[in-house]
Design an enzyme around this catalytic site. Structure first.
Site, PDB file in Angstrom:
ATOM      1  N   LYS A  67     -30.840 -24.770  37.941  1.00 10.37           N
ATOM      2  CA  LYS A  67     -30.862 -26.098  37.880  1.00 10.37           C
ATOM      3  C   LYS A  67     -32.051 -27.097  37.858  1.00 10.37           C
ATOM      4  CE  LYS A  67     -29.450 -30.437  39.338  1.00 10.37           C
ATOM      5  NZ  LYS A  67     -30.348 -31.428  39.520  1.00 10.37           N
ATOM      6  N   GLY A  91     -32.498 -29.815  51.529  1.00  5.04           N
ATOM      7  CA  GLY A  91     -32.488 -28.592  51.941  1.00  5.04           C
ATOM      8  C   GLY A  91     -31.199 -28.403  53.147  1.00  5.04           C
ATOM      9  N   GLU A  99     -37.790 -24.109  50.552  1.00  9.38           N
ATOM     10  CA  GLU A  99     -39.075 -24.518  50.579  1.00  9.38           C
ATOM     11  C   GLU A  99     -39.089 -26.123  50.311  1.00  9.38           C
ATOM     12  OE1 GLU A  99     -42.228 -26.345  49.865  1.00  9.38           O
ATOM     13  OE2 GLU A  99     -42.255 -25.534  47.855  1.00  9.38           O
ATOM     14  N   CYS A 143     -46.024 -31.078  47.362  1.00  9.78           N
ATOM     15  CA  CYS A 143     -45.608 -30.458  48.632  1.00  9.78           C
ATOM     16  C   CYS A 143     -46.553 -30.084  49.771  1.00  9.78           C
ATOM     17  CB  CYS A 143     -44.469 -29.588  48.927  1.00  9.78           C
ATOM     18  SG  CYS A 143     -44.818 -28.070  47.816  1.00  9.78           S
ATOM     19  N   GLU A 193     -43.522 -38.029  54.969  1.00  7.64           N
ATOM     20  CA  GLU A 193     -43.950 -37.570  53.359  1.00  7.64           C
ATOM     21  C   GLU A 193     -43.754 -38.489  52.342  1.00  7.64           C
ATOM     22  OE1 GLU A 193     -43.702 -33.517  50.766  1.00  7.64           O
ATOM     23  OE2 GLU A 193     -41.518 -34.226  51.655  1.00  7.64           O
TER      24      GLU A 193
END
Length: 498
Positions: free
Chosen positions: A190, A248, A266, A301, A400
């Site tokens: 996906k 996540g 991750e 990331c 982030e």
């Protein structure tokens, strides 16, 4: 790279885009005909309508994957045969490198020079590496007495769903798809809705390489539909995900709500980059600090978005970093001279600009950049941006941002550096520069991160694990350890007394 901007523009003009899903060995529309627009961040133009797969499409892909797995058309092949086909896939990726690189650039906005020199070659290398590895992995015989034989064998899980991000579409997919296929699983990919076109093209190359129908499917679509359907599907054995920490966590919830499928995450990062006064090469470290946050437009990331510099060299070092950053201004991603491209879409650009404004309002001092760039292009560009942040609580330090924004702070002692670096919910990467070997070893152990670089930043290759701790996730991509995620261990105890 010998091709010029005119070459890439001409090639882009002649490129055709396929936005259909690939399920059970064939391209197809979504069951309900739904689509979404793929828009290039370079200039805002529409590239293609992409199939917006939903629960019905996901269910069809899962049923095909299960059927193929149980039939053994892939899982039942000898490792050397899976190896041969995956090597063919790697060769096809390399043969189509210009097309695939251009798809990445047009769909996601990264410079063509990076896509061609790094993303696509690393993708091909990943498939080839796991192809070569899989027929060299041995099972085990346990130490027992003479009256028993105990074997420990690795078996494929079954149906693996790989949900991947938009910042490195092909490469991040390869980190999951390659080991999962090598281990004998059926895989459903996906891709992120912001950058699906290269994954869709990959499906045709996989078919050409001899991957049987049902073994590899691509289901583009929105996360809330296609992603959630994969997470909740009772016949998916494993979700391998790279993306935000918030998403996540949702996949963990989906696992508990469904069949307790394995979930490998991750997730986000806010990586510290530490420079001590005894840094052996300040110029090299300054360049690494700039590239560590401004490469790929900061949409990385492991970006070194928190820079900690020891007091005695702070001013001189930051002047060097700013000089390198000023030379990394965004430009046309189809120009091979461009080092910094476009943000993936307008929403991402607006979000980063809002974070810049908020950080300044909280007291951070703007040293460089901070504005939208190339507004007349119709695309989504941001200047490389550097802040001096005296406050560890500033949102520029805590959150982030996933954009070209660097928050720099001073520190006094080694203990200060460790305290500041570890003061984060994230734990993906960390870098440090020092000529003191003992300090390098001490800090490598003390820093709470899955990846630590000493006198470099973001170096590595397919042979070493990639992943983090804390809310950066768990499990590892890359290296032989990635095969553990896609295999079960089976113990067989045989009595020899009968």
């Amino acid at each position: 790279m010998t091709q010029d901007t005119a070459y890439w523009r001409a090639k882009a003009a002649s490129l055709s885009f396929d936005g259909r899903a690939y399920i059970d060995g064939a391209y197809c529309d979504a069951a309900d005909g739904a689509t979404f627009a793929s828009t290039s961040p370079i200039d805002g133009r529409k590239l293609a309508d992409v199939a917006a797969c939903g629960a019905a499409d996901v269910d069809r892909a899962v049923r095909a994957a299960r059927r193929a797995f149980e039939a053994g058309v892939w899982s039942g092949l000898a490792p050397r045969e899976r190896k041969a086909r995956l090597l063919r896939l790697a060769a096809l990726i390399d043969a189509h490198r210009e097309e695939l690189a251009l798809l990445e650039t047009l769909d996601m906005g990264k410079p063509i020079r990076d896509a061609l020199a790094f993303d696509v070659p690393e993708t091909a290398r990943c498939y080839a590496w796991y192809a070569e590895a899989i027929d060299k992995i041995y099972d085990e015989i346990a130490p027992t007495g003479p009256d028993a034989l105990a074997t420990i064998t690795r078996e494929a899980l079954g149906v693996v769903a790989a949900v991947v991000p938009w910042n490195y579409p092909l490469m991040m997919a390869a980190w999951k798809v390659a080991p999962a296929l090598a281990a004998g699983n059926s895989v459903i990919l996906k891709p992120a809705e912001q950058a699906s076109l290269s994954a869709i093209r990959l499906a045709a190359l996989a078919e050409e390489a001899g991957i049987p129908a049902g073994v590899f499917s691509v289901v583009p679509g929105m996360g809330a539909q296609a992603g959630q359907a994969l997470g909740l599907h009772p016949d998916v054995d494993c979700i391998a995900f790279t993306g935000s920490t918030a998403t996540g966590k949702r996949f963990m919830e989906y696992s508990g709500q469904s069949n307790l499928k394995r979930v490998w995450l991750e997730c986000g990062g806010k990586s510290p980059h530490i420079v001590f006064e005894d840094c052996p090469d300040l110029d090299r470290a300054a360049l690494a600090a700039a590239l560590g946050i401004f490469s790929n437009q900061g949409e990385v990331c492991i970006a070194g978005s928190r820079l900690y510099v020891q007091d005695g060299i702070y001013d001189a070092f930051m002047a060097k970093v700013a000089a390198h950053a000023a030379a990394l201004q965004p430009g046309d991603p189809l120009d091979p001279a461009t080092a910094m491209g476009a943000m993936v879409d307008e929403r991402q650009m607006r979000g980063v600009l809002a974070r810049i404004e908020a950080g300044a309002a909280e007291g951070a001092r703007l040293r460089l950049g901070g504005r939208q760039a190339l507004g007349a292009s119709g695309g989504y560009y941001i200047e490389p941006t550097i802040f001096d942040c005296a406050d560890q609580g500033n949102s520029l330090v805590r959150e982030e941002i996933f954009g070209p924004v660097l928050a720099a702070q001073r520190f006094a002692t080694e203990d200060d550096a460790v305290r500041l670096a570890n003061d984060s919910v994230y734990g993906l990467g960390a870098g440090l520069w020092t000529a003191n070997l003992s300090r390098a070893h001490r800090l490598s152990r003390r820093l709470r991160a899955g990846l630590v670089w000493v006198n470099c930043y973001a170096d590595g290759d397919i042979t070493v694990p990639f992943g983090g701790v804390k809310q950066s996730g768990f499990g590892r991509d890359k290296s032989l350890h990635a095969l553990d995620k896609y295999s079960d261990l089976k113990t067989t105890w045989i009595s020899l007394t009968v």
